[in-house]
Design an enzyme around this catalytic site. Sequence first.
Site, mmCIF file in Angstrom:
data_model
loop_
_atom_site.group_PDB
_atom_site.id
_atom_site.type_symbol
_atom_site.label_atom_id
_atom_site.label_comp_id
_atom_site.label_asym_id
_atom_site.label_seq_id
_atom_site.Cartn_x
_atom_site.Cartn_y
_atom_site.Cartn_z
ATOM 1 N N ARG A 50 12.669 -36.030 -28.347
ATOM 2 C CA ARG A 50 11.210 -36.051 -28.211
ATOM 3 C C ARG A 50 10.755 -35.196 -27.032
ATOM 4 O O ARG A 50 9.763 -34.473 -27.138
ATOM 5 C CB ARG A 50 10.704 -37.496 -28.080
ATOM 6 C CG ARG A 50 9.186 -37.596 -28.172
ATOM 7 C CD ARG A 50 8.707 -39.035 -28.351
ATOM 8 N NE ARG A 50 8.969 -39.854 -27.173
ATOM 9 C CZ ARG A 50 8.782 -41.167 -27.117
ATOM 10 N NH1 ARG A 50 8.342 -41.822 -28.181
ATOM 11 N NH2 ARG A 50 9.036 -41.849 -26.025
ATOM 12 N N LYS A 149 4.480 -35.973 -25.605
ATOM 13 C CA LYS A 149 4.309 -36.896 -24.463
ATOM 14 C C LYS A 149 4.162 -36.049 -23.211
ATOM 15 O O LYS A 149 5.140 -35.704 -22.545
ATOM 16 C CB LYS A 149 5.525 -37.821 -24.400
ATOM 17 C CG LYS A 149 5.283 -39.105 -23.637
ATOM 18 C CD LYS A 149 6.365 -40.115 -23.946
ATOM 19 C CE LYS A 149 6.406 -41.224 -22.921
ATOM 20 N NZ LYS A 149 5.196 -42.026 -22.809
ATOM 21 N N GLU A 182 -3.242 -46.709 -31.350
ATOM 22 C CA GLU A 182 -2.127 -47.333 -30.619
ATOM 23 C C GLU A 182 -2.635 -47.930 -29.324
ATOM 24 O O GLU A 182 -3.807 -47.772 -28.973
ATOM 25 C CB GLU A 182 -1.039 -46.290 -30.348
ATOM 26 C CG GLU A 182 -1.523 -45.103 -29.542
ATOM 27 C CD GLU A 182 -0.438 -44.036 -29.319
ATOM 28 O OE1 GLU A 182 0.748 -44.326 -29.516
ATOM 29 O OE2 GLU A 182 -0.819 -42.920 -28.926
#
Length: 280
Positions: A50, A149, A182
């Site tokens: 990620r 992220k 979220e």
Amino acid sequence: MKIYIDGKFYDKEEAKISVFDHGFLYGDGVFEGIRAYNGKIFGVNDHIDRIFASAQYIKLQIPMTKEEIKDALYKTLEANALKDAYVRLVVSRGVGELGLDPRKCPNPCVIIIATYWDAMYGDLYGKGIKVITASTRRIPPQCLDVKAKTLNYLNNILAKIETFAVQADEALMLDVDGFVSEGTGDNIFVIKDGKILTPSMDSSILSGVTRKTVMNLAKNLNIEVAERKLTLLEIYNADETFMTGTAAEVIPIREVDGRKIKKCPGEITMKIMEEFRKIR
Ligand code: PMP
């Protein structure tokens, strides 16, 4: 405490980066929150994949291979004699001039901080957390893909700040169309009539490592999992609902916007929590 910066370890007081680092100046960089349990880094390959995907998105060349990053993560645990830890991996754009141009930052900076971390929500794992819906909407992919992220977490921080005035534990964010997205640092799940529902990957959500783990656990328990758009009405009317994240792990929700959730923690949530504890 020993902090890893670009291949060397520094004492906490000595672990410093330049004020000209674009990670500091512009939030230009990427990061991961990772956890180690009993000396093993949970989902280490998923986290490393990620951060490389996030870096590729912002055209940042991580100056190490995936194997080297993994090795550095383990070395940081070792240097701190930690078996159970929260590990923060940061790759910032590095030192440059004032001005946005990332080409003026030739050396990205790799930082690893490992610290002891207990249950994030303390004694609330048995009682559940209080959640509010934030008025701050999750950034849409037209502006910034939240699947990356990045070091710019102000969207989430603004939502988190909204919890302070009402003494809530976490904020639930909606996307710009009003669908459930979220939490500020976690993914959300709903249980209705024995089935698990969670916002699909085409929503404005981070592809959570814990989310993926929980979905696999549910499948192994023969519980059906569906990924689709969810509305607040479905959250309020859930039989059970919980959030997942590296820091939060699996945390049941007892209340959303003043609506009590039918069961907290419900049987399915408890089963998932139990299975998660076994494999972590
Ligand atoms: N959403 C956001 C916005 C997050 O910051 C996090 C924490 N990384 C999550 C979801 C959960 O992801 P993970 O399970 O990989 O920690």
